[in-house]
Design a protein around this motif. Sequence first.
Motif, mmCIF file in Angstrom:
data_model
loop_
_atom_site.group_PDB
_atom_site.id
_atom_site.type_symbol
_atom_site.label_atom_id
_atom_site.label_comp_id
_atom_site.label_asym_id
_atom_site.label_seq_id
_atom_site.Cartn_x
_atom_site.Cartn_y
_atom_site.Cartn_z
ATOM 1 N N GLU A 1 39.782 25.155 40.274
ATOM 2 C CA GLU A 1 41.130 25.011 40.653
ATOM 3 C C GLU A 1 42.185 25.511 39.902
ATOM 4 O O GLU A 1 43.411 25.452 40.430
ATOM 5 N N GLY A 2 42.091 25.375 38.673
ATOM 6 C CA GLY A 2 43.061 25.809 37.583
ATOM 7 C C GLY A 2 43.608 27.322 37.948
ATOM 8 O O GLY A 2 43.014 28.162 38.287
ATOM 9 N N PHE A 3 44.782 27.524 37.305
ATOM 10 C CA PHE A 3 45.530 28.714 37.590
ATOM 11 C C PHE A 3 44.796 29.652 36.629
ATOM 12 O O PHE A 3 44.643 30.925 37.271
ATOM 13 N N PHE A 4 44.500 29.446 35.574
ATOM 14 C CA PHE A 4 43.482 30.350 34.772
ATOM 15 C C PHE A 4 41.968 30.059 34.695
ATOM 16 O O PHE A 4 41.212 30.819 33.947
ATOM 17 N N SER A 5 41.694 29.421 35.843
ATOM 18 C CA SER A 5 40.315 29.229 35.956
ATOM 19 C C SER A 5 39.595 30.280 37.152
ATOM 20 O O SER A 5 40.215 30.685 37.909
ATOM 21 N N SER A 6 38.175 30.338 36.791
ATOM 22 C CA SER A 6 37.396 31.267 37.843
ATOM 23 C C SER A 6 36.252 30.455 38.604
ATOM 24 O O SER A 6 35.742 29.468 38.042
ATOM 25 N N TYR A 7 35.711 31.083 39.385
ATOM 26 C CA TYR A 7 34.546 30.560 40.044
ATOM 27 C C TYR A 7 33.391 30.500 38.891
ATOM 28 O O TYR A 7 33.271 31.419 38.287
ATOM 29 N N TRP B 1 34.588 29.603 47.669
ATOM 30 C CA TRP B 1 34.635 30.865 47.440
ATOM 31 C C TRP B 1 34.446 31.681 48.696
ATOM 32 O O TRP B 1 35.163 32.897 48.773
ATOM 33 N N ALA B 2 33.573 31.625 49.722
ATOM 34 C CA ALA B 2 33.625 32.294 51.085
ATOM 35 C C ALA B 2 34.789 32.315 51.763
ATOM 36 O O ALA B 2 35.220 33.154 52.408
ATOM 37 N N ALA B 3 35.659 31.297 51.680
ATOM 38 C CA ALA B 3 37.079 31.167 52.422
ATOM 39 C C ALA B 3 38.003 32.118 51.293
ATOM 40 O O ALA B 3 38.966 32.505 52.159
ATOM 41 N N GLU B 4 37.702 32.419 50.176
ATOM 42 C CA GLU B 4 38.666 32.976 49.437
ATOM 43 C C GLU B 4 37.836 33.907 48.348
ATOM 44 O O GLU B 4 37.845 33.667 47.085
ATOM 45 N N PRO B 5 36.993 34.888 48.913
ATOM 46 C CA PRO B 5 36.404 35.860 48.051
ATOM 47 C C PRO B 5 37.308 36.518 46.962
ATOM 48 O O PRO B 5 36.962 36.893 45.968
ATOM 49 N N GLU B 6 38.571 36.759 47.164
ATOM 50 C CA GLU B 6 39.425 37.459 46.351
ATOM 51 C C GLU B 6 40.278 36.629 45.503
ATOM 52 O O GLU B 6 41.072 37.056 44.639
ATOM 53 N N ALA B 7 39.986 35.284 45.363
ATOM 54 C CA ALA B 7 40.916 34.148 44.661
ATOM 55 C C ALA B 7 40.666 34.641 43.058
ATOM 56 O O ALA B 7 41.939 34.758 42.658
ATOM 57 N N LYS C 1 43.977 35.950 40.811
ATOM 58 C CA LYS C 1 44.567 35.224 39.750
ATOM 59 C C LYS C 1 44.787 36.209 38.446
ATOM 60 O O LYS C 1 45.590 36.055 37.908
ATOM 61 N N LEU C 2 43.768 37.071 38.444
ATOM 62 C CA LEU C 2 43.579 38.014 37.486
ATOM 63 C C LEU C 2 44.949 38.919 37.541
ATOM 64 O O LEU C 2 45.788 39.333 36.633
ATOM 65 N N MET C 3 45.278 39.343 38.744
ATOM 66 C CA MET C 3 46.386 40.214 39.065
ATOM 67 C C MET C 3 47.854 39.556 38.773
ATOM 68 O O MET C 3 48.548 39.973 38.186
ATOM 69 N N GLY C 4 47.786 38.172 38.987
ATOM 70 C CA GLY C 4 48.870 37.206 38.629
ATOM 71 C C GLY C 4 49.126 37.282 37.368
ATOM 72 O O GLY C 4 50.205 37.486 36.829
ATOM 73 N N VAL C 5 48.127 37.178 36.444
ATOM 74 C CA VAL C 5 48.178 37.060 34.870
ATOM 75 C C VAL C 5 48.789 38.406 34.556
ATOM 76 O O VAL C 5 49.790 38.436 33.895
ATOM 77 N N LYS C 6 48.270 39.533 34.908
ATOM 78 C CA LYS C 6 48.890 40.668 34.472
ATOM 79 C C LYS C 6 50.355 40.897 34.916
ATOM 80 O O LYS C 6 51.304 41.621 34.094
ATOM 81 N N TRP C 7 50.753 40.411 36.144
ATOM 82 C CA TRP C 7 52.218 40.386 36.494
ATOM 83 C C TRP C 7 52.892 39.865 35.476
ATOM 84 O O TRP C 7 54.078 40.092 35.181
ATOM 85 N N ILE C 8 52.449 38.469 35.314
ATOM 86 C CA ILE C 8 53.380 37.715 34.373
ATOM 87 C C ILE C 8 53.570 38.200 33.220
ATOM 88 O O ILE C 8 54.647 38.373 32.631
ATOM 89 N N VAL C 9 52.458 38.682 32.546
ATOM 90 C CA VAL C 9 52.629 39.384 31.281
ATOM 91 C C VAL C 9 53.572 40.803 31.223
ATOM 92 O O VAL C 9 54.503 40.758 30.395
#
Length: 323
Positions: free
Chosen positions: A97-103, A274-280, A284-292
């Motif tokens: 559930e965390g912003f920097f967490s993954s499945y 995960w099935a509801a959001e396979p792209e999660a 998140k990774l794209m969001g981190v790249k954009w923030i940097v």
Amino acid sequence: MLRSAGAVIKALRQGVTGAEGASSRLLQIIPGAAVASSQSMHTQVSDAATAATSSSGNRWWKMGAAGAVGLGMLSSVALADEAEHGLHAPDFPWPHEGFFSSYDARSIRRGFQVYQQVCATCHSLNQIHFRDLVGVCYTEEEAKNMALDIEVTDGPNDEGEMFDRPGRLSDKIPQPYANEEAARFANGGAYPPDLSLITKARHNGQNYVFSLLLGYREPPAGVSVREGLHYNPYFPGGAIAMPKMLNDEGVEYDDGTPATEAQQAKDVVTFLAWAAEPEADERKLMGVKWIVAMSLVLVTAVYYKRWKWAPLKSRKIIVDVVN
């Protein structure tokens, strides 16, 4: 009911100025009080209220009693809402559930095994294809072998006829019933919902599904559940057609993880999230790249602004009025 509680408090606060009027108003508001009282009792209550309001201690006691009445009314409202909408599921600390967490890929794989061996007998997963599992919890070869185990009706062919072929990565996870009517007929009129977006389609999705899977119990005293339904306080109305499906060691995990009831519920909920959001994870990774990237742009813009405007802001202008 809340208005009645407010009226009770207002009547008690009037005290000395309207003791007799307050007493009659209380008898009208409190259920059964007017029926149980007579004219003589009304006079006694009025006199008692007048005497009691002369004491500050009795006044505080009355306010406490009014508060107790109000709390009782609010609790009855809460109980009625709980019976109608189901018990509110507690919040659980999901690791993804965390912003920097993954499945957890291993948990997704175990959850898919629980779905295949338990949930797939009634519930479909129409939005997930075998190719979606590749690189997440299965290798391409493993996903291809799973797809080959099923037969898919395809066509028409050159002769205009439908035909059966082995499954491919592009095929959807097979559904247990051909249509809704067949599903209802096999489940006594109840329609098992598709689980592709179940964690998004329900309030407090993941926590609700987890609590529902582990919430089966015997109905409390005074609660009757008709034949064919099962008591679960987390389900709206408390009676659900789906029986308890998860049991200890009901599934054998490939990685040797002990298949307790709670572990199975946790894994299948992780898989459904995960099935509801396979792209999660990718999002998140794209969001981190954009923030940097935007942070670097911001630092560059601030530096360029200071470098460009510093000479203009620090220069000294002298006006020679005489010459």
